[in-house]
Design a protein around this motif. Structure first.
Motif, PDB file in Angstrom:
ATOM      1  N   ALA A 382       0.833  -1.205   0.000  1.00  0.00           N
ATOM      2  CA  ALA A 382       0.000   0.000   0.000  1.00  0.00           C
ATOM      3  C   ALA A 382       0.868   1.256   0.000  1.00  0.00           C
ATOM      4  N   LEU A 383       0.547   2.158  -0.907  1.00  0.00           N
ATOM      5  CA  LEU A 383       1.171   3.490  -0.956  1.00  0.00           C
ATOM      6  C   LEU A 383       0.754   4.246   0.312  1.00  0.00           C
ATOM      7  N   TRP A 384      -0.515   4.146   0.640  1.00  0.00           N
ATOM      8  CA  TRP A 384      -1.042   4.550   1.948  1.00  0.00           C
ATOM      9  C   TRP A 384      -2.367   3.851   2.130  1.00  0.00           C
ATOM     10  N   ARG A 385      -2.822   3.757   3.345  1.00  0.00           N
ATOM     11  CA  ARG A 385      -4.115   3.123   3.607  1.00  0.00           C
ATOM     12  C   ARG A 385      -4.664   3.617   4.925  1.00  0.00           C
ATOM     13  N   HIS A 386      -5.935   3.463   5.095  1.00  0.00           N
ATOM     14  CA  HIS A 386      -6.566   3.617   6.406  1.00  0.00           C
ATOM     15  C   HIS A 386      -7.938   2.945   6.405  1.00  0.00           C
ATOM     16  N   SER A 427       5.146   8.990  -3.947  1.00  0.00           N
ATOM     17  CA  SER A 427       5.062   9.796  -2.731  1.00  0.00           C
ATOM     18  C   SER A 427       6.213  10.781  -2.612  1.00  0.00           C
ATOM     19  N   LYS A 431      14.360   5.750  -3.524  1.00  0.00           N
ATOM     20  CA  LYS A 431      15.090   4.729  -2.780  1.00  0.00           C
ATOM     21  C   LYS A 431      16.261   4.265  -3.624  1.00  0.00           C
ATOM     22  N   ARG A 652      13.462  11.150   1.337  1.00  0.00           N
ATOM     23  CA  ARG A 652      12.011  11.234   1.506  1.00  0.00           C
ATOM     24  C   ARG A 652      11.605  12.683   1.738  1.00  0.00           C
ATOM     25  N   ASN A 660       0.161  15.251   1.896  1.00  0.00           N
ATOM     26  CA  ASN A 660       0.438  13.990   1.201  1.00  0.00           C
ATOM     27  C   ASN A 660       0.300  14.158  -0.319  1.00  0.00           C
TER      28      ASN A 660
ATOM     29  N   ASP B 417      -2.323   2.569  10.927  1.00  0.00           N
ATOM     30  CA  ASP B 417      -2.431   1.289  10.235  1.00  0.00           C
ATOM     31  C   ASP B 417      -1.036   0.674  10.129  1.00  0.00           C
ATOM     32  N   THR B 437       1.423   3.299   8.205  1.00  0.00           N
ATOM     33  CA  THR B 437       0.624   4.243   7.425  1.00  0.00           C
ATOM     34  C   THR B 437      -0.602   4.586   8.267  1.00  0.00           C
ATOM     35  N   GLY B 438      -1.604   5.162   7.649  1.00  0.00           N
ATOM     36  CA  GLY B 438      -2.763   5.594   8.413  1.00  0.00           C
ATOM     37  C   GLY B 438      -2.658   7.070   8.753  1.00  0.00           C
ATOM     38  N   ILE B 439      -3.176   7.412   9.913  1.00  0.00           N
ATOM     39  CA  ILE B 439      -3.374   8.822  10.230  1.00  0.00           C
ATOM     40  C   ILE B 439      -2.641   9.171  11.521  1.00  0.00           C
ATOM     41  N   ASP B 638       2.638  13.662   5.918  1.00  0.00           N
ATOM     42  CA  ASP B 638       1.866  12.680   6.695  1.00  0.00           C
ATOM     43  C   ASP B 638       0.416  13.136   6.893  1.00  0.00           C
ATOM     44  N   VAL B 641      -3.212  11.812   5.600  1.00  0.00           N
ATOM     45  CA  VAL B 641      -3.002  10.374   5.741  1.00  0.00           C
ATOM     46  C   VAL B 641      -1.582  10.126   5.268  1.00  0.00           C
ATOM     47  N   MET B 642      -0.915   9.204   5.888  1.00  0.00           N
ATOM     48  CA  MET B 642       0.536   9.110   5.796  1.00  0.00           C
ATOM     49  C   MET B 642       1.011   8.080   4.763  1.00  0.00           C
ATOM     50  N   PRO B 643       1.866   8.494   3.806  1.00  0.00           N
ATOM     51  CA  PRO B 643       2.445   7.494   2.895  1.00  0.00           C
ATOM     52  C   PRO B 643       3.241   6.476   3.712  1.00  0.00           C
ATOM     53  N   THR B 644       3.151   5.237   3.302  1.00  0.00           N
ATOM     54  CA  THR B 644       3.758   4.147   4.075  1.00  0.00           C
ATOM     55  C   THR B 644       5.256   4.367   4.287  1.00  0.00           C
ATOM     56  N   LEU B 645       5.662   4.191   5.519  1.00  0.00           N
ATOM     57  CA  LEU B 645       7.084   4.163   5.867  1.00  0.00           C
ATOM     58  C   LEU B 645       7.399   2.715   6.209  1.00  0.00           C
ATOM     59  N   SER B 646       8.348   2.125   5.474  1.00  0.00           N
ATOM     60  CA  SER B 646       8.597   0.687   5.621  1.00  0.00           C
ATOM     61  C   SER B 646       9.931   0.409   6.283  1.00  0.00           C
TER      62      SER B 646
END
Lengths: 678, 678
Positions: A382-386, A427, A431, A652, A660, B417, B437-439, B638, B641-646
């Motif tokens: 997921a690029l982002w999710r909620h 986003s 990388k 980043r 976002n 999330d 991710t999420g909020i 962020d 809603v926040m782009p995923t940080l992995s």
């Protein structure tokens, strides 16, 4: 690549050519030429002609060690980029040529528009230029007709026709005088193509590179030859059982790839950037900008980035191994070592390939077919999710699948294969991925079981008579970020613990951010891991609406610091790895962290010495240098070929956007295609 | 899941069910039940009936806070696994039940075969059990009919029907006595579903959870309500322009997925493992073994692994925020917070989904549809590769494309999330991935520009009146590795610089490996980044042919250490994060790093306290605990809603195999499918 070359390289490229150049509007004007395009085959030929005219072969002994674009000044490139919707003006087109000429190194600048030599300097400093493939090939074949060597092989009862030799840079260990030489080691390929696993340990030669003659010969220890058994890695030669098994897999992009390639300029999603090639660095990513949906404009991120040096010191101090402290970019050429990528295995089905060119030692162009692949990666994340369940009667699930664009090159420097990825994320992140695979460099040793090892073997016993020697890999990236403009500052957002002592809170502590702007180079030398901090390149002249500094931050990957003593010769030469992070003011001549002339260099022209000037770096055009390191303790799984070990780091956006930047990205259309037939 | 439930969960599952169980031979006997299978819906119902019989509702106030499988002893599981090709014997089937019963916590063990209560203990220590979804839902609705709260909303000129409230654990800050309470904060959802961005800052309530009544009410500061503008994240509510755009993409597996699911046992490539579920931990991976092609047998790697705790302290010490120091597993339930995965966005097209079950507070089973997805990832990278050009007249290119198997769950704990991946690699590595991710959790504040901020705001100003508060995420993994057997040792292979002082080498230094075996727990407490070392779990009773210790090593990912003072209450409770690595002797009762009863815990039952006993860990059944940390300085990207940080970490075989275990893997068959139609 230009013109015919580009079209020839891939039929897929033709498709991109013919399709409309760009779908969204306000991007830089893109004609056929970008001022940072690498030299074309015909330009290489021109350079050769111009230089040979000055130095005819009949009189001079001339080899081309390095030919590359002499980059136009930054302001010229930026001015060209800013001229939208107009015909591109005539741009300077110059080449930097480094030659060995009658046993001297020359730096020659050639102007391709005036067909003339602009300048010609004899280099009088320490170190020698990039080794060419041609001279290494000739050198490595010399032993096969060299009597003492032939005798050594015979004495061992081996067959000369099964011997191959390769070349090793010799380093510098405090000698006052040295010649341009290379070491030759030889291997036995009877029953295996995995030469590195069968060293003729104890035999070494030194070749004078300017003479291309054997200068020294040694036949020291008689150490058992490691066996061929278990070293084969070609599928066609393996015997059952095979495994593990994987089911088939195919990807389909019904509308084709989502990126466009125009010459060397690639545009995809919200990114546009230039992909160049350099025989020394390999991939060069330039003028990367990202489209800001809210501001309806492209914004600068990265002016130029490439792998400036790769330092690989081995950890065996004995006579036969001590000198193995390689600089894979400056000595062997990371670009020159690029290998043709194999469709469907090196890159997925939806990849598009690009060729690259460099000049051979006689100046003629050499093509590397499929040197690059470019593809969209749908990694399934997921690029982002909620998911929101707190609102009574409502269940909200919003997920945007991640799609990335990857530019890949594989550089095989002798035994090791480096998979180099530049990954662009919608986003705003970039990388930088590295995969280490290929074959270990092993040492022959008289052991079949570790119980027999009574003193330091400097490595792991992997198989009979086979020691995988301890070593490091340090990749130093040159990252000329221009965060929303050229003048940037480097900020350490230190996370600092605060004690609550005034009983104002039931808490006793918290951490907060204490920002520190680096004024000079010494403020920006950082060994990661010692102090928690977010490291950010900001544009101090621009702020977001809430007043934050517009920036990009560095998210480090695997952190390893050098363990050699700072006064040890290899570490003096590789002193640019003493810190993981350095920041320097932009200086066109400071590109190569280990110096321009790295072979047998003495460490007097490195990032570490430049930085001693402690120049001002606040609110200036600055360059970030990042070193990613690996300490490699070999293990048996690395034998006879090593499963990929991956790492990387991320740049980043951090308050670069107001919010976002992919909030309003629609998921890619997904079509169920049940009726696929072969 | 079992029986009917499994079949109902997915039509694809049916397919796997009917296909032959396993294609390669010597794997453990797999019947319908695995001794570590999570409780089924009917088992939950049985548990409820048995417990309710002891404590009838007419007399007792009973809620079920936690019901899970009471794991059989390890030797029983292993004995079951070793019995190949025979009917599975009757296995113990017990449940651990934690209830609140008349304001006390009980730990009840129920035997499902005898339908009886085996033991029933009143818990007298500090802390309270997992919060249930049901009690949190009731608690969060209480303010809406509470007069003082209604008045506060009116005074602010707001509409009660646009207010939603959520629950926050209160932590422990040195109080001697405490009740089982929870805090309630409320939000305004007018014009947005993004409640977290519109806190009614200054209003808070405390609810007595055993009474489910409001115990305290505060209306302190009047802080401007952050705007709804820019906080919407649903695609359906966004206005143009949209972007960036992505082209469509489809994956096809002509022969279907390459893995098989039999009940909860998943087999793929050379791996076989069990996927369980726990309402507190979420995914539980057990009895993972890898097939060794050379030895023609499965070999044990990981007995059991799960996320034991997730500590999320915020860094605002002020009255309204100081207590926000959450334990997402022990307080909120990482499994209970699992959300249904959305096909095609949360997981790719080729994913197979599995449901999960937990018990509600009245003991009835609750189904989480699509709690897991399982898929093969063809990332487009090389499993290993090499190109050989050194052999005259030959060009060898051997590349094996990488295929991984990913098991995914997403846990949404309120605003955040967490995407949790267990990635199995055919090379023997297991990668543990986390995507954040999420909020964000934001604080209302009277600022519209950072220039107005004169003292520490404890966060970043993201938008008008909106501070993204600094915080950490520490995920602590329980990793009960059984490396080729139960008795293991933890070895630090320290990389130590050696000076060459005897002029035996032109080098002045090198590094070598100095191994140190941890004898007791204190030897294995490690803050990463301070000392270079390879950390390996070895089996000291087995060696490879060349005599190396059979092992698996830990390759850390992003390293962050806690910055709170060790004497601060949240850090006492979260003391298990003081080190990145701990090793303990296996102890069935030591599963939860923050203790069994985490809500309002006092840190007297954590990994840090257990380890004080400094038990012996050499050549024993040991458990590795690894903490992965993130310091989060929020940035505008962020918002909303926040782009995923992995990030992630890897367990990688290290002299576990005699050689590369994927040397003889054939690339997956690749079919070009040009004739795909919709």
């Amino acid at each position: 690549m230009h013109g015919e070359a580009a079209m020839a390289s891939s039929t897929l490229m033709l498709f991109f050519f013919l399709s409309s150049f760009f779908t969204f509007s306000p991007i830089p004007c893109l004609g056929r030429y970008h001022p940072l395009d690498p030299l074309t085959p015909s330009e290489f030929t021109q350079v050769r002609t111009i230089v040979k005219k000055s130095y005819p072969s009949s009189i001079h002994n001339l080899t081309f060690q390095y030919i590359a674009l002499d980059e136009p000044d930054k302001y010229i490139v930026k001015s060209w980029l800013s001229k939208t919707n107009s015909k591109p003006e005539t741009l300077p087109r110059r080449a930097l040529v480094i030659t060995r000429l009658d046993k001297h190194s020359h730096e020659i600048v050639v102007d391709l528009s005036t067909h003339s030599v602009v300048s010609d300097k004899v280099y009088a400093g320490h170190g020698y230029p990039l080794l060419t493939m041609d001279e290494q090939t000739v050198a490595s074949e010399l032993p096969l007709s060299y009597k003492p060597f032939i005798n050594s092989v015979k004495k061992r009862g081996l067959n000369l026709s099964e011997v191959v030799c390769t070349t090793f840079s010799v380093g510098w260990f405090g000698e006052e005088h040295n010649k341009r030489v290379i070491k030759i080691l030889c291997y036995y390929i009877e029953g295996t193509p995995n030469l590195y696993m069968r060293p003729l340990e104890g035999i070494s030669l030194v070749v004078d590179l300017d003479e291309l003659k054997i200068a020294e010969y040694y036949d020291r220890d008689r150490i058992p030859l490691p066996k061929a058994q278990g070293t084969e890695y070609r599928l066609s030669k393996q015997k059952p059982p095979f495994g593990p098994k994987f089911n088939g897999f195919t990807t389909v992009q019904p509308d084709g790839p989502g990126f466009k390639i125009d010459g060397h300029t690639i545009s995809w999603a919200n990114w546009v950037f230039h992909l160049g090639f350099d025989v020394r660095a390999g991939p060069v990513i330039s003028t990367a900008s990202i489209y800001d949906l809210e501001k309806a404009t492209y914004r600068q991120v990265l002016y130029r980035s490439f792998i400036s040096e790769l330092f690989v010191p081995y950890m065996d101090p004995t006579e036969e191994w001590y000198y193995k402290t390689f600089f894979d970019a400056g000595e062997f050429g990371f670009g020159q070592s690029a290998v043709p990528l194999e469709p469907l295995t090196d890159c997925p089905e939806n990849a598009v390939f690009m060729d690259a060119y460099y000049a051979s030692s006689d100046g003629t162009p050499v093509k590397i077919t499929n040197a690059f692949c470019i593809f969209e990666q749908h990694a399934g994340s997921a690029l982002w999710r909620h998911t929101e369940i707190a609102i009574p009667g409502e269940l909200i699930t919003e997920v945007r699948p991640e799609v990335n664009l990857i530019v890949r090159m594989v550089s095989t420097v002798g035994n090791y294969d480096y998979v180099l990825d530049w990954e662009f994320k919608p986003s705003g992140s970039i990388k930088f991925g590295v995969g280490l695979t290929g074959i270990l460099e092993v040492k022959g040793a008289p052991y079949t079981h570790s119980d027999q090892i009574k003193e330091d073997a400097y490595g792991t016993l992997l198989a009979d008579y086979t020691i995988g020697v301890y070593h490091d890999h340090f990749l130093t990236y040159y990252l000329d970020l221009d965060v929303d403009g050229e003048a940037n500052s480097f900020v350490k957002n230190n996370l600092v613990t605060k004690r609550v002592t005034d009983h104002s809170s039931p808490r006793k502590s918290y951490w907060t951010v204490v920002s520190e702007t680096a004024k000079t180079e010494s403020d920006a030398k950082i060994q990661l891991g010692l102090k928690p901090a977010d490291l950010v390149l900001i544009n101090p002249n621009k702020k977001t609406k809430p007043g934050n500094n517009i920036g990009y931050r560095l998210i480090p990957g695997s952190i390893s610091n050098p363990l050699l003593s700072h006064d040890d010769y290899p570490q003096i030469r590789g002193a640019f790895t003493n810190y993981n992070v350095w920041v320097t003011p932009y200086n066109k001549s400071e590109k190569w962290a280990g110096g321009q002339f790295v072979d047998q260099s003495r460490g007097d022209d490195t990032l570490a010495t430049w930085s001693l000037r402690n120049r001002e770096i606040e609110n200036k055009d600055i360059v970030l240098w990042y070193t990613m390191g690996f300490h490699h303790v070999p293990c048996q799984e690395d034998f006879p070929v090593m499963p990929t070990l991956s790492s990387g780091f991320e740049l980043r956006p951090t308050n670069f956007f107001e919010s976002n930047p992919v909030l309003k990205a629609k998921p890619p259309r997904h079509e169920h295609l049940p009726n696929c037939t072969k």
